[in-house]
Design a protein around this motif. Structure first.
Motif, PDB file in Angstrom:
ATOM      1  N   LEU A 279     -56.539  40.582  -6.550  1.00  0.00           N
ATOM      2  CA  LEU A 279     -54.723  40.284  -7.013  1.00  0.00           C
ATOM      3  C   LEU A 279     -54.960  39.669  -8.120  1.00  0.00           C
ATOM      4  O   LEU A 279     -53.503  39.185  -9.089  1.00  0.00           O
ATOM      5  CB  LEU A 279     -54.557  39.315  -5.847  1.00  0.00           C
ATOM      6  CG  LEU A 279     -54.676  39.355  -4.696  1.00  0.00           C
ATOM      7  CD1 LEU A 279     -53.967  38.545  -3.293  1.00  0.00           C
ATOM      8  CD2 LEU A 279     -53.028  40.286  -3.879  1.00  0.00           C
TER       9      LEU A 279
ATOM     10  N   ARG B  86     -46.950  34.906   0.630  1.00  0.00           N
ATOM     11  CA  ARG B  86     -46.654  36.623   0.169  1.00  0.00           C
ATOM     12  C   ARG B  86     -46.069  37.306   0.800  1.00  0.00           C
ATOM     13  O   ARG B  86     -46.063  37.763   2.043  1.00  0.00           O
ATOM     14  CB  ARG B  86     -48.048  36.332  -0.625  1.00  0.00           C
ATOM     15  CG  ARG B  86     -48.135  37.699  -1.386  1.00  0.00           C
ATOM     16  CD  ARG B  86     -49.472  37.827  -1.770  1.00  0.00           C
ATOM     17  NE  ARG B  86     -50.541  37.080  -3.086  1.00  0.00           N
ATOM     18  CZ  ARG B  86     -49.567  37.925  -3.794  1.00  0.00           C
ATOM     19  NH1 ARG B  86     -49.449  38.769  -4.650  1.00  0.00           N
ATOM     20  NH2 ARG B  86     -50.529  36.714  -5.211  1.00  0.00           N
TER      21      ARG B  86
ATOM     22  N   GLN C 286     -44.391  41.222  -1.294  1.00  0.00           N
ATOM     23  CA  GLN C 286     -44.582  41.678  -2.797  1.00  0.00           C
ATOM     24  C   GLN C 286     -44.917  43.623  -2.062  1.00  0.00           C
ATOM     25  O   GLN C 286     -44.890  43.909  -1.075  1.00  0.00           O
ATOM     26  CB  GLN C 286     -46.476  41.878  -2.156  1.00  0.00           C
ATOM     27  CG  GLN C 286     -46.725  41.999  -3.842  1.00  0.00           C
ATOM     28  CD  GLN C 286     -47.420  42.348  -4.512  1.00  0.00           C
ATOM     29  OE1 GLN C 286     -48.471  41.330  -4.668  1.00  0.00           O
ATOM     30  NE2 GLN C 286     -48.465  43.331  -5.935  1.00  0.00           N
TER      31      GLN C 286
ATOM     32  N   PHE D 166     -43.444  40.060  -6.859  1.00  0.00           N
ATOM     33  CA  PHE D 166     -43.657  39.075  -5.439  1.00  0.00           C
ATOM     34  C   PHE D 166     -43.564  37.930  -5.765  1.00  0.00           C
ATOM     35  O   PHE D 166     -43.646  37.218  -6.932  1.00  0.00           O
ATOM     36  CB  PHE D 166     -45.519  39.189  -4.690  1.00  0.00           C
ATOM     37  CG  PHE D 166     -46.222  38.277  -6.720  1.00  0.00           C
ATOM     38  CD1 PHE D 166     -46.107  37.362  -6.999  1.00  0.00           C
ATOM     39  CD2 PHE D 166     -46.337  39.258  -7.805  1.00  0.00           C
ATOM     40  CE1 PHE D 166     -47.288  36.194  -7.603  1.00  0.00           C
ATOM     41  CE2 PHE D 166     -47.492  37.866  -8.039  1.00  0.00           C
ATOM     42  CZ  PHE D 166     -47.732  36.778  -8.154  1.00  0.00           C
ATOM     43  N   LYS D 167     -43.503  36.951  -4.628  1.00  0.00           N
ATOM     44  CA  LYS D 167     -43.427  35.841  -4.279  1.00  0.00           C
ATOM     45  C   LYS D 167     -44.586  35.303  -2.686  1.00  0.00           C
ATOM     46  O   LYS D 167     -44.462  35.468  -2.402  1.00  0.00           O
ATOM     47  CB  LYS D 167     -42.292  35.736  -3.458  1.00  0.00           C
ATOM     48  CG  LYS D 167     -40.980  34.067  -3.935  1.00  0.00           C
ATOM     49  CD  LYS D 167     -39.908  34.078  -3.459  1.00  0.00           C
ATOM     50  CE  LYS D 167     -39.490  33.159  -3.836  1.00  0.00           C
ATOM     51  NZ  LYS D 167     -38.382  32.651  -3.686  1.00  0.00           N
ATOM     52  N   THR D 168     -44.820  33.895  -3.699  1.00  0.00           N
ATOM     53  CA  THR D 168     -46.021  33.393  -2.926  1.00  0.00           C
ATOM     54  C   THR D 168     -45.818  31.570  -3.458  1.00  0.00           C
ATOM     55  O   THR D 168     -45.169  31.377  -4.036  1.00  0.00           O
ATOM     56  CB  THR D 168     -47.344  34.079  -2.965  1.00  0.00           C
ATOM     57  OG1 THR D 168     -48.429  33.479  -2.530  1.00  0.00           O
ATOM     58  CG2 THR D 168     -47.767  34.049  -4.644  1.00  0.00           C
TER      59      THR D 168
ATOM     60  N   GLU E  48     -43.267  33.559  -8.612  1.00  0.00           N
ATOM     61  CA  GLU E  48     -42.665  34.298  -8.866  1.00  0.00           C
ATOM     62  C   GLU E  48     -42.990  35.480 -10.134  1.00  0.00           C
ATOM     63  O   GLU E  48     -42.935  35.081 -10.698  1.00  0.00           O
ATOM     64  CB  GLU E  48     -41.214  34.327  -8.124  1.00  0.00           C
ATOM     65  CG  GLU E  48     -40.359  35.496  -8.321  1.00  0.00           C
ATOM     66  CD  GLU E  48     -39.086  35.349  -7.619  1.00  0.00           C
ATOM     67  OE1 GLU E  48     -38.130  36.532  -7.417  1.00  0.00           O
ATOM     68  OE2 GLU E  48     -38.732  34.124  -8.355  1.00  0.00           O
TER      69      GLU E  48
ATOM     70  N   ASN F  27     -57.568  33.719   2.454  1.00  0.00           N
ATOM     71  CA  ASN F  27     -56.446  34.430   1.496  1.00  0.00           C
ATOM     72  C   ASN F  27     -56.347  35.715   2.643  1.00  0.00           C
ATOM     73  O   ASN F  27     -57.429  36.451   1.952  1.00  0.00           O
ATOM     74  CB  ASN F  27     -56.357  34.456   0.071  1.00  0.00           C
ATOM     75  CG  ASN F  27     -54.935  34.664  -0.336  1.00  0.00           C
ATOM     76  OD1 ASN F  27     -53.947  35.637   0.295  1.00  0.00           O
ATOM     77  ND2 ASN F  27     -54.767  34.549  -1.687  1.00  0.00           N
TER      78      ASN F  27
ATOM     79  N   ILE G 233     -53.977  39.362   3.787  1.00  0.00           N
ATOM     80  CA  ILE G 233     -53.372  40.225   3.273  1.00  0.00           C
ATOM     81  C   ILE G 233     -52.897  41.382   3.853  1.00  0.00           C
ATOM     82  O   ILE G 233     -54.159  41.850   4.113  1.00  0.00           O
ATOM     83  CB  ILE G 233     -52.716  40.358   1.454  1.00  0.00           C
ATOM     84  CG1 ILE G 233     -54.120  40.877   1.063  1.00  0.00           C
ATOM     85  CG2 ILE G 233     -52.394  39.281   0.261  1.00  0.00           C
ATOM     86  CD1 ILE G 233     -54.340  41.516  -0.441  1.00  0.00           C
TER      87      ILE G 233
END
Length: 728
Positions: free
Chosen positions: A85, A197, A199, A223-225, A235, A719, A721
């Motif tokens: 990331l 998150r 994305q 992405f937005k997190t 963002e 984290n 994903i």
């Protein structure tokens, strides 16, 4: 005359049974168009670094085995297998590199190489390069570009000024941009994860014309997190089109552009008090979810855009000319509230409000000619170059005393005083460098010699006080190395290298500062067993940072130039294919830091008395530099299209202040991944892959570093994903 014979390309292993391998070659030098950057047919990747050449160590296509320097190369396959990331994530399993040193605060791009780079600078200021060109920015921030832009990341350890000009002595990170390819390839990724998150990413490339003379590539992501603490929404939008135009068999032009917009609401100065994080606080442990700012004030809006080109013309087998150019514009609007000091009750924190608006124009160009010839039995690869950098940035800064904050019972949406302007300045930095390098080969022996002369100038205009300051620096840096490659795959080497960083301003008596100098002695051995994908390196080094500016205790507000810091270390790195379906990456770093010259008296908090104490700095270790750092990543691919990865990262304790009074505890983190090639199960799902990756699997609560009194950073929480990707 005959040219040097390039080393045979190393094959990248295709990890899915029955699929072909792809040759990994490169014809760029931080500039030219590279060969296909990954095997698109191999959906499940091994995680072993496929790249066995580096462009960053010599600015030529020199195999890592024959490069007399410690270099780590993180390929696209490696980054893909670990679902990185940030650039910090990309280099987290490399020897000599300490990553995410400021936790979640800087988005994973705070990186130290061989102990340098973690001295309070934002991101990787001073050691970040893209395609061989230094990446600057505003005075407050540089780097922090999205890693989806890059096809690989190369870490050059030690001073590198002979080829790159001013740089910090620990080394540099060179990110190599994705470039257009001759085949229709691409991917679409949908990502969902913790911290909200969401994305999407797209990367597509191929020929534009039927004859393949014009190639194009489009890369983009959104992405937005948010972070673990409140009021930290983030963002990003990234768009990066590129073109490669073949102007005949001997000439090519690649145009690279990018636009990135970051809208980060959370504080980038969310550091926490020492007492309550690494030192016991009678009121309890400060939460890693604590937000030290206020939503009434916080913002981080940044736009950065660049346009450049990489031109190459091969006149003959004897002579090739390359020119790399980039212009970058950065605009930053940032407002933060941060903790200044914890009060006597050990729960109420004084705070300050800080804001700035900055704009920068960064222009850099590198011209060099490569001459390849032989004199008898001796082969030469001579590189002669001239580069130029110009950075102009303006800064408007404001300041106010903000309301206090109870760190154990915070109250937000407080009334924030309107900050008053205290600085309005324009800075102009310029550097011109002339360099020469010769790679000499006789049988298995390689001798590398290089030198560079730099001229740097600086001008600062204070528009509030209507005064300006000018200064000029110049420096000669040198490099020499000797390596011998044995037939059994062993290649021992010794090297010497130097770096410089201009120092602007003057001491109390009005004497201008000399450039800061770095110098390193290194000895090591590389090993690549014939016919295998395995690659191992070991090195020891003595690295010095001289002309280090220290505080002038007799004249507050001034500095004196009498400091030196020494780093001695051992690095071990292994990329091993144990079997066709089992690979591992391992790294270990032993780093002994010491302040060998300093007139400073430095302060820290005594953990027993909770009082601030002062000590002479000379003889102490550097803060935030771990003595031991180790990592291991193992990847297994089974015959039915499933890849399993597991990793562990360890960092020993560090000193939390310059006085060596407080300690940041050691920590161990575990990572894991699983990847499913859905096309291996159902033919109509060809190219579809599902993957899940977790960093800090057991959600270890730890402090990544402290860099002074009341400036500690919690590390990243767990984290997770999940990616659904389609590749063609």
């Amino acid at each position: 005359m005959t040219g040097l014979v390039p080393a045979s390309p190393v094959l990248a292993t295709a990890s899915t049974p029955g699929r072909a391998s792809a040759e990994v070659t490169s014809s760029d030098d931080g500039g030219g168009a590279a060969a296909d950057d990954r095997d698109r047919d191999a959906i499940i990747v091994t995680g072993l670094r496929a790249e066995k050449e580096s462009i960053s160590g010599t600015k030529t296509d020199t195999p890592l085995l024959l490069t007399p320097q410690s270099i780590s190369v993180i390929s696209m396959d490696d980054m893909l297998s670990r679902s990185i990331l940030s650039v910090g994530d990309a280099v987290a399993y490399s020897a000599g590199v300490f990553t995410n040193t400021k936790g979640v605060t800087y988005g994973g791009d705070a990186i130290a190489i061989r102990g340098f780079g973690n001295d309070g600078t934002t991101g990787t200021a001073g050691n970040t390069y893209v395609d061989g060109l230094r990446l600057s920015g505003t005075g407050y921030v540089s780097g922090a570009l999205d890693p989806y832009l890059y096809e690989r990341v190369e870490v050059v350890k030690g001073p590198a000024s002979v080829l790159y000009g001013q740089s910090v002595p620990g080394g540099l990170i060179n990110m190599v941009s994705k470039r257009p390819q001759a085949d229709f390839d691409g991917e679409v990724i949908a990502r969902y994860g913790t911290f909200g998150r969401k994305q999407f990413a797209l990367d597509a490339t191929g020929p534009v014309t039927s004859d393949g003379g014009l190639l194009a590539r489009v890369t983009g992501t959104w992405f937005k997190t948010h972070d673990i603490y409140d009021f930290s929404d983030r963002e990003r939008v990234l768009f990066a089109p590129s073109l490669t135009w073949s102007l005949g068999d001997s000439t090519s032009l690649t145009i690279l552009t990018h636009y990135q917009k970051d809208d980060f609401a959370g504080s980038t100065l969310n550091w926490l008090p020492t007492i309550g994080t690494v030192i016991d606080n009678p009121n309890g442990q400060i939460s890693r979810k604590l937000f030290t700012g206020d939503p009434n004030y916080q913002r981080w809006d940044r736009q950065t855009a660049s346009a450049g080109y990489q031109f190459e013309h091969r006149f003959s087998d004897f002579l090739t000319f390359r020119q790399n150019f980039r212009y970058t514009d950065t605009q930053l609007d940032n407002r933060n509230i941060y903790i200044s000091r914890l009060s006597a009750d050990l729960r109420t924190a004084g705070r300050q409000a800080f804001g700035l608006q900055e704009n920068s124009d960064d222009l850099t160009i590198d011209n060099h000619a490569a001459f390849t010839f032989t004199t008898g039995a001796i082969s030469h690869q001579v590189l002669a170059g001239l580069d130029w950098q110009k950075l102009k940035y303006s800064t408007d800064r404001v300041f106010a005393i903000a309301p206090t904050l109870d760190v154990f019972a915070p109250v937000y949406n407080q009334a924030i005083p309107e900050p008053a302007p205290f600085q309005h300045r324009i800075y102009r930095n310029e550097q011109t460098g002339l360099y020469l390098q010769d790679q000499i080969a006789l049988g298995g022996t390689r001798l590398l010699l290089g030198m560079r002369q730099d001229w740097a100038s600086f001008k600062a205009s204070d528009l509030i006080r209507n005064v300006s300051q000018k200064s000029k620096n110049k420096a000669l840096t040198k490099r020499a190395a000797l390596l011998h490659a044995f037939d059994n795959g062993l290649a021992p080497y010794v090297s010497y290298s130097e770096s410089f960083t201009p120092q602007y301003g003057s001491d109390f008596e009005g004497n201008s500062f000399d450039p800061e100098k770095g110098r390193q002695y290194e000895a090591g051995v590389k090993y690549q067993p014939a016919g295998t994908q395995s690659f191992l390196t070991a090195s020891i080094f003595d690295l010095r940072r001289r002309n280090y500016l220290t505080t002038d205790a007799d004249h507050p507000g001034f500095s004196r130039q009498n400091g030196e810091v020494r780093m001695r270390g051992l690095e071990l790195e292994a990329n091993v294919a144990l079997q066709a379906d089992l690979t591992l990456m391992g790294a270990y770093t032993l780093l002994d830091s010491k302040v060998t010259e300093s007139a400073d008296t430095v302060s820290g908090i005594n953990p027993e008395t909770l009082a601030v104490e002062s000590r002479k700095q000379q003889g102490l270790r550097l803060q935030a530099v771990p003595r031991h750092n180790a990592s291991l990543w193992v990847n297994y691919v089974n015959p039915i299209g499933i890849a399993l990865g597991a990793g562990v990262r360890y960092s020993s304790s560090t000193y939390g202040d310059a006085a060596n009074l407080s300690r940041v505890p050691a920590f161990t983190l575990f990572d894991a991944s699983v990847r499913f090639d859905l096309g291996a199960w159902l033919a109509n799902l060809e190219g579809l892959e599902l993957s899940v990756k977790a960093n800090n699997v057991f959600d270890k609560k730890y402090v990544s570093s402290c860099v002074g009194i009341d400036r500690c950073y919690y590390g990243q929480a767990r984290n997770v994903i999940a990616d659904l990707a389609w590749r063609w």
